[in-house]
Motif scaffolding. Sequence first.
Motif, PDB file in Angstrom:
ATOM      1  N   THR A  98       0.874  -1.287   0.022  1.00 21.17           N
ATOM      2  CA  THR A  98      -0.066   0.087   0.013  1.00 21.17           C
ATOM      3  C   THR A  98       0.911   1.228  -0.110  1.00 21.17           C
ATOM      4  OG1 THR A  98      -1.810  -1.096   1.212  1.00 21.17           O
ATOM      5  CG2 THR A  98      -1.695   1.331   1.187  1.00 21.17           C
ATOM      6  N   VAL A  99       0.561   2.246  -1.008  1.00 23.96           N
ATOM      7  CA  VAL A  99       1.441   3.310  -1.174  1.00 23.96           C
ATOM      8  C   VAL A  99       0.274   4.557  -1.104  1.00 23.96           C
ATOM      9  CG1 VAL A  99       2.887   4.666  -2.344  1.00 23.96           C
ATOM     10  CG2 VAL A  99       2.992   2.428  -2.394  1.00 23.96           C
ATOM     11  N   ALA A 100       0.793   5.546  -0.336  1.00 23.59           N
ATOM     12  CA  ALA A 100      -0.112   6.705  -0.195  1.00 23.59           C
ATOM     13  C   ALA A 100       0.634   7.843   0.007  1.00 23.59           C
ATOM     14  CB  ALA A 100      -1.158   6.607   0.931  1.00 23.59           C
ATOM     15  N   ARG A 101       0.180   8.978  -0.473  1.00 23.75           N
ATOM     16  CA  ARG A 101       0.868  10.057  -0.293  1.00 23.75           C
ATOM     17  C   ARG A 101       0.152  11.287   0.643  1.00 23.75           C
ATOM     18  NH1 ARG A 101       4.627  13.152  -4.817  1.00 23.75           N
ATOM     19  NH2 ARG A 101       4.535  15.273  -3.862  1.00 23.75           N
ATOM     20  N   ILE A 102       0.968  11.486   1.330  1.00 20.43           N
ATOM     21  CA  ILE A 102       0.369  12.605   2.471  1.00 20.43           C
ATOM     22  C   ILE A 102       0.926  13.761   2.759  1.00 20.43           C
ATOM     23  CG2 ILE A 102      -0.517  12.489   5.045  1.00 20.43           C
ATOM     24  CD1 ILE A 102      -1.909  10.113   3.507  1.00 20.43           C
ATOM     25  N   GLU A 103       0.305  15.011   2.881  1.00 17.80           N
ATOM     26  CA  GLU A 103       1.025  16.325   3.286  1.00 17.80           C
ATOM     27  C   GLU A 103       0.867  16.301   4.766  1.00 17.80           C
ATOM     28  OE1 GLU A 103       0.474  20.882   2.367  1.00 17.80           O
ATOM     29  OE2 GLU A 103       0.071  19.686   0.635  1.00 17.80           O
ATOM     30  N   THR A 104       1.970  16.697   5.337  1.00 22.06           N
ATOM     31  CA  THR A 104       1.921  16.659   6.712  1.00 22.06           C
ATOM     32  C   THR A 104       0.933  17.618   7.166  1.00 22.06           C
ATOM     33  OG1 THR A 104       3.697  18.207   6.847  1.00 22.06           O
ATOM     34  CG2 THR A 104       4.158  15.629   6.847  1.00 22.06           C
ATOM     35  N   SER A 105       0.458  18.564   6.504  1.00 19.62           N
ATOM     36  CA  SER A 105      -0.302  19.490   7.125  1.00 19.62           C
ATOM     37  C   SER A 105      -1.828  19.558   6.703  1.00 19.62           C
ATOM     38  CB  SER A 105      -0.012  20.943   6.468  1.00 19.62           C
ATOM     39  OG  SER A 105       0.239  21.053   5.081  1.00 19.62           O
ATOM     40  N   ASP A 106      -2.159  18.274   5.956  1.00 24.30           N
ATOM     41  CA  ASP A 106      -3.393  18.010   5.663  1.00 24.30           C
ATOM     42  C   ASP A 106      -4.342  17.525   6.719  1.00 24.30           C
ATOM     43  OD1 ASP A 106      -3.320  18.466   3.016  1.00 24.30           O
ATOM     44  OD2 ASP A 106      -2.842  16.494   2.256  1.00 24.30           O
ATOM     45  N   PHE A 107      -3.839  17.363   8.090  1.00 19.60           N
ATOM     46  CA  PHE A 107      -4.554  16.863   9.109  1.00 19.60           C
ATOM     47  C   PHE A 107      -3.932  17.601  10.372  1.00 19.60           C
ATOM     48  CE2 PHE A 107      -1.331  13.779   8.944  1.00 19.60           C
ATOM     49  CZ  PHE A 107      -0.741  13.677  10.227  1.00 19.60           C
ATOM     50  N   SER A 108      -5.150  17.674  11.220  1.00 21.73           N
ATOM     51  CA  SER A 108      -4.670  18.445  12.688  1.00 21.73           C
ATOM     52  C   SER A 108      -4.139  17.137  13.554  1.00 21.73           C
ATOM     53  CB  SER A 108      -5.928  19.233  13.173  1.00 21.73           C
ATOM     54  OG  SER A 108      -6.301  20.002  12.285  1.00 21.73           O
ATOM     55  N   PRO A 109      -3.182  17.353  14.188  1.00 23.70           N
ATOM     56  CA  PRO A 109      -2.690  16.504  15.076  1.00 23.70           C
ATOM     57  C   PRO A 109      -3.807  15.836  16.116  1.00 23.70           C
ATOM     58  CG  PRO A 109      -1.094  18.176  15.015  1.00 23.70           C
ATOM     59  CD  PRO A 109      -2.469  18.694  14.296  1.00 23.70           C
ATOM     60  N   SER A 110      -3.870  14.595  16.229  1.00 25.36           N
ATOM     61  CA  SER A 110      -4.784  14.055  17.301  1.00 25.36           C
ATOM     62  C   SER A 110      -4.580  13.790  18.578  1.00 25.36           C
ATOM     63  CB  SER A 110      -5.238  12.644  16.439  1.00 25.36           C
ATOM     64  OG  SER A 110      -4.105  11.778  16.725  1.00 25.36           O
ATOM     65  N   GLY A 111      -3.421  14.129  18.887  1.00 19.32           N
ATOM     66  CA  GLY A 111      -2.771  13.837  20.155  1.00 19.32           C
ATOM     67  C   GLY A 111      -2.250  12.390  20.586  1.00 19.32           C
ATOM     68  N   VAL A 112      -2.508  11.321  19.336  1.00 21.35           N
ATOM     69  CA  VAL A 112      -2.441  10.039  19.803  1.00 21.35           C
ATOM     70  C   VAL A 112      -0.625   9.736  19.974  1.00 21.35           C
ATOM     71  CG1 VAL A 112      -2.044   9.530  17.304  1.00 21.35           C
ATOM     72  CG2 VAL A 112      -2.685   7.677  18.815  1.00 21.35           C
ATOM     73  N   TYR A 113       0.172  10.460  19.444  1.00 22.36           N
ATOM     74  CA  TYR A 113       1.597  10.453  19.605  1.00 22.36           C
ATOM     75  C   TYR A 113       1.843  10.930  21.191  1.00 22.36           C
ATOM     76  CZ  TYR A 113       6.690  10.761  19.205  1.00 22.36           C
ATOM     77  OH  TYR A 113       8.241  10.642  19.440  1.00 22.36           O
ATOM     78  N   ASP A 114       1.303  12.090  21.647  1.00 21.21           N
ATOM     79  CA  ASP A 114       1.617  12.583  22.887  1.00 21.21           C
ATOM     80  C   ASP A 114       0.922  11.579  23.705  1.00 21.21           C
ATOM     81  OD1 ASP A 114       2.903  14.668  22.037  1.00 21.21           O
ATOM     82  OD2 ASP A 114       1.313  16.177  22.078  1.00 21.21           O
ATOM     83  N   LEU A 115      -0.135  11.249  23.548  1.00 21.89           N
ATOM     84  CA  LEU A 115      -0.744  10.073  24.433  1.00 21.89           C
ATOM     85  C   LEU A 115       0.319   9.194  24.895  1.00 21.89           C
ATOM     86  CD1 LEU A 115      -3.233   8.668  25.753  1.00 21.89           C
ATOM     87  CD2 LEU A 115      -3.276   7.144  23.728  1.00 21.89           C
ATOM     88  N   PHE A 116       1.314   8.547  24.125  1.00 20.47           N
ATOM     89  CA  PHE A 116       2.283   7.666  24.612  1.00 20.47           C
ATOM     90  C   PHE A 116       3.511   8.243  25.075  1.00 20.47           C
ATOM     91  CE2 PHE A 116      -0.663   5.036  22.223  1.00 20.47           C
ATOM     92  CZ  PHE A 116      -0.852   3.879  22.987  1.00 20.47           C
ATOM     93  N   VAL A 117       4.000   9.189  24.284  1.00 20.11           N
ATOM     94  CA  VAL A 117       5.429   9.477  24.418  1.00 20.11           C
ATOM     95  C   VAL A 117       5.569  10.809  25.337  1.00 20.11           C
ATOM     96  CG1 VAL A 117       7.457  10.482  23.134  1.00 20.11           C
ATOM     97  CG2 VAL A 117       5.801   8.659  22.252  1.00 20.11           C
ATOM     98  N   ASN A 118       4.581  11.554  25.407  1.00 18.23           N
ATOM     99  CA  ASN A 118       4.615  12.819  26.325  1.00 18.23           C
ATOM    100  C   ASN A 118       3.724  13.188  27.332  1.00 18.23           C
ATOM    101  OD1 ASN A 118       6.543  13.915  24.459  1.00 18.23           O
ATOM    102  ND2 ASN A 118       5.233  15.050  23.055  1.00 18.23           N
ATOM    103  N   SER A 119       3.242  11.739  27.814  1.00 20.14           N
ATOM    104  CA  SER A 119       2.259  11.697  28.957  1.00 20.14           C
ATOM    105  C   SER A 119       3.309  11.557  30.074  1.00 20.14           C
ATOM    106  CB  SER A 119       1.396  10.108  28.848  1.00 20.14           C
ATOM    107  OG  SER A 119       0.747  10.274  28.075  1.00 20.14           O
ATOM    108  N   ARG A 120       2.576  11.868  31.209  1.00 22.81           N
ATOM    109  CA  ARG A 120       3.298  11.730  32.494  1.00 22.81           C
ATOM    110  C   ARG A 120       3.922  10.186  32.671  1.00 22.81           C
ATOM    111  NH1 ARG A 120       2.633  15.010  37.120  1.00 22.81           N
ATOM    112  NH2 ARG A 120       3.448  13.250  38.145  1.00 22.81           N
ATOM    113  N   ALA A 121       2.943   9.234  32.307  1.00 20.26           N
ATOM    114  CA  ALA A 121       3.347   7.955  32.538  1.00 20.26           C
ATOM    115  C   ALA A 121       4.286   7.591  31.470  1.00 20.26           C
ATOM    116  CB  ALA A 121       1.877   7.094  32.472  1.00 20.26           C
ATOM    117  N   GLU A 122       5.261   6.432  31.738  1.00 21.81           N
ATOM    118  CA  GLU A 122       6.108   6.155  31.044  1.00 21.81           C
ATOM    119  C   GLU A 122       5.241   5.242  29.493  1.00 21.81           C
ATOM    120  OE1 GLU A 122       8.643   3.102  33.204  1.00 21.81           O
ATOM    121  OE2 GLU A 122       9.328   4.881  34.566  1.00 21.81           O
ATOM    122  N   PRO A 123       5.968   5.537  28.372  1.00 19.15           N
ATOM    123  CA  PRO A 123       5.168   4.883  27.250  1.00 19.15           C
ATOM    124  C   PRO A 123       4.499   3.548  27.272  1.00 19.15           C
ATOM    125  CG  PRO A 123       6.859   6.189  26.709  1.00 19.15           C
ATOM    126  CD  PRO A 123       7.103   6.103  28.144  1.00 19.15           C
ATOM    127  N   GLY A 124       5.720   2.544  28.037  1.00 15.29           N
ATOM    128  CA  GLY A 124       5.604   1.119  28.317  1.00 15.29           C
ATOM    129  C   GLY A 124       4.377   0.977  29.266  1.00 15.29           C
TER     130      GLY A 124
END
Length: 269
Positions: A98-124
Amino acid sequence: MNELRDLLADVVADADAVSLFSPNAAAFERFEDADLPVVVVGPENAVDAEKFVELPIDFIDLEGRIRFGIEGALEKEFFEEGDEVVCVADFLGGVGNTVARIETSDFSPSGVYDLFVNSRAEPGVVRDVFEVAIELGKKGQKGKPVGALFVVGDAGKVMNKSRPLSYNPFEKSHVHVGDPIVNVMLKEFSRLDGAFVISDAGKIVSAYRYLEPSAEGVDIPKGLGARHMAGGAISRDTNATAIVLSESDGLVRAFKGGEIVLEIDPEEY
């Protein structure tokens, strides 16, 4: 066939980078030879890529994987706003099909990355709680669906904004989420009312907590009940992440900052 080749050529033409969700060595070397920056996204860096975004859980849906990968690459400054990124991923058991072309500014950040990586709790720790909730969603209790609420991180503040409903089986204990034996206990206790409170490092601080922050202003989809309202409110008023297993529809949802940032169907895992 020539038209298909032309279409694929248009997809990759003048791209700024490649996001590779199929981190096998052959695919990685092929794209490196194309003289484009390559960001590998996966559960582990099996190809020793210089630019790597770790997937903390197995996002079954392709959109979830791509969104997490792009948000992570932006956070790490591998991509810039407005970059045109070619995403190569596996779909329906295929490899790199599967190949898709995405422009990084096409969507608003959902916070899903922050949920794991920038939370108070450890990602694991966040990942381990998700796994408990997903497994509980699959199996239920004696074949019947159950609901559960886990509040992860910022445990001191969460405890101050809640009260006990019953005795705390984890008082003065030093057990951690992720321990297989402890997970059996969590599944058993989940059939009773109240939330689990889990520390940043994964220590289970309490069970049977009634969360007391006001739900005023918390907006949740229609049909969701008190657990989701409480999870949204506590995540808004503290730095905790709330992970809720719905008894009614069986989905696992994560709240951060009072908003739903991730929704998972356990039956797809």
